[in-house]
Design an enzyme around this catalytic site. Structure first.
Site, short mmCIF file in Angstrom:
data_model
loop_
_atom_site.label_atom_id
_atom_site.label_comp_id
_atom_site.label_asym_id
_atom_site.label_seq_id
_atom_site.Cartn_x
_atom_site.Cartn_y
_atom_site.Cartn_z
N SER A 144 0.82 -1.20 0.00
CA SER A 144 0.00 0.00 0.00
C SER A 144 0.86 1.26 0.00
O SER A 144 1.75 1.39 -0.83
CB SER A 144 -0.96 -0.07 1.19
N HIS A 164 -7.78 -5.45 -0.44
CA HIS A 164 -6.54 -4.74 -0.16
C HIS A 164 -5.86 -5.28 1.10
O HIS A 164 -6.27 -4.96 2.22
CB HIS A 164 -6.91 -3.26 0.03
C1 GTR Z 1 -5.36 4.69 1.24
C2 GTR Z 1 -4.66 5.51 0.22
C3 GTR Z 1 -3.89 4.61 -0.70
C4 GTR Z 1 -3.09 3.57 0.04
C5 GTR Z 1 -3.75 3.08 1.29
C6 GTR Z 1 -2.87 2.42 2.34
O1 GTR Z 1 -6.16 5.44 2.07
O2 GTR Z 1 -5.61 6.24 -0.48
O3 GTR Z 1 -3.09 5.39 -1.55
O4 GTR Z 1 -1.82 4.02 0.29
O5 GTR Z 1 -4.37 4.08 1.98
O6 GTR Z 1 -1.71 2.75 2.49
O7 GTR Z 1 -3.42 1.59 3.06
#
Ligand code: GTR
Length: 320
Positions: free
Chosen positions: A182, A304
């Site tokens: 991420s 995610h």
């Molecule tokens: C989200 C962000 C992403 C990603 C993610 C993370 O809120 O929009 O770009 O980096 O976080 O790091 O979990």
């Protein structure tokens, strides 16, 4: 390139019109997105604080160190943890930042034969547009419009973890791996692009400003990311919000800039905010820069996250 089970619909996805792959691109990424990493930051002290999980041969599975890194305006102090595979005298290393105050489990990684050296990412730089405690960026002088953002500070931290790894027993730094998920996947890519000691760079679910293409619509865009996380980048990056086609770079060039060193990108099918198709298409577009086994990719079902299977696919690639 090896692709594990590409979704059928993706087979027809087309790479959008993109800027060409060429030299000197790392500097352009520094100027437009991540900011310039200053020179300096020297590991001056590394003290072993504790060993846990002693096993029969007297070795330790977890080493906790206190590291002091001298910067121009003061010291950055880090409490790192190194997870070691039991019984090995010299394991290859993965350096990775973590979100969980060092308490992330790594059993599967260790079974794959790798050691993991990690530190909570906010020990390097707070993830806050207006931090109440200073991070490493406060330890370097003169802010300029191109000064580094937090993603670049975390990337710098990954290089310092590699400095630390170079001093550890039972770990070797031949072909070291840098890995992140991420926002930390964005940082891993930026670290891989700048620090040529990293043999393999792995970015999992790294999305916008990570592996995914700005010019492939879907998921997070420059407007969204610079509104919510203005501290991650150079301030002028937000001027490209809604104007992605005028950005001088796109993320396939960042992947390609790491070649001939190796890169592994991983996506999750339902991770719409990271635009998994945009990540896949960046890999396709970057592929000409790499040797046949130089870039790898997988997409798995689900959302995610950095799962055991993501680690295993990545380390399987790293080993080859
Ligand atoms: C989200 C962000 C992403 C990603 C993610 C993370 O809120 O929009 O770009 O980096 O976080 O790091 O979990």
């Amino acid at each position: 390139m090896r692709i594990a089970s590409l979704p059928e619909a993706w087979r027809h996805a087309e790479v959008p019109q993109l800027p060409a792959i060429g030299p000197h691109i790392v500097d352009e990424f520094a100027r437009t997105i991540y900011g310039r990493t200053p020179e300096g930051g020297q590991l001056t002290d590394l003290v072993l604080r504790s060993r846990d999980n002693s096993v029969l041969d007297g070795a330790a599975d977890r080493l906790r160190h206190h590291a002091v890194i001298a910067c121009p305006l003061g010291n950055l102090e880090l409490d790192t943890i190194t997870h070691l595979p039991t019984g090995t005298s010299s394991a290859p290393v993965v350096v990775a930042l973590n979100f969980k105050d060092n308490e992330e489990p790594y059993a599967t990684v260790l079974e794959a034969g790798y050691a993991v050296l990690t530190v909570d990412y906010q020990q390097i730089e707070p993830d806050d547009p207006a931090p109440t405690t200073p991070g490493v960026r406060a330890l370097f002088p003169t802010k300029t419009p191109e000064s580094w953002g937090a993603v670049a500070a975390w990337a710098w931290g990954l290089s310092r973890l590699l400095d630390i790894a170079e001093h550890l027993d039972r770990v070797h730094t031949t072909n070291p791996v840098v890995l992140g998920h991420s926002r930390l996947g964005k940082a891993a890519l930026w670290a891989g692009a700048q620090d040529e000691r990293f043999a393999v760079t792995v970015a999992n679910g790294s999305g916008c400003c990570g592996a995914s293409l700005f010019r492939h619509p879907g998921g997070e865009d420059i407007a969204a990311i610079t509104t919510k996380f203005p501290h991650w980048f150079v301030p002028s990056f937000s001027t490209y919000a809604g104007n992605e086609n005028n950005l001088p770079v796109d993320q396939h060039q960042l992947l390609a800039s790491i070649a001939p060193r190796r890169v592994y990108i991983a996506s999750a099918e339902d991770d719409a905010w990271a635009d998994p198709i945009g990540e896949y298409l960046a890999v396709v577009a970057a592929q000409p820069a790499f040797a046949p086994n130089g870039i790898g990719y997988h997409v798995r079902p689900g959302t995610h996250d950095l799962l055991e299977e993501d680690w295993l696919h990545a380390l399987d690639f790293a080993k080859r």
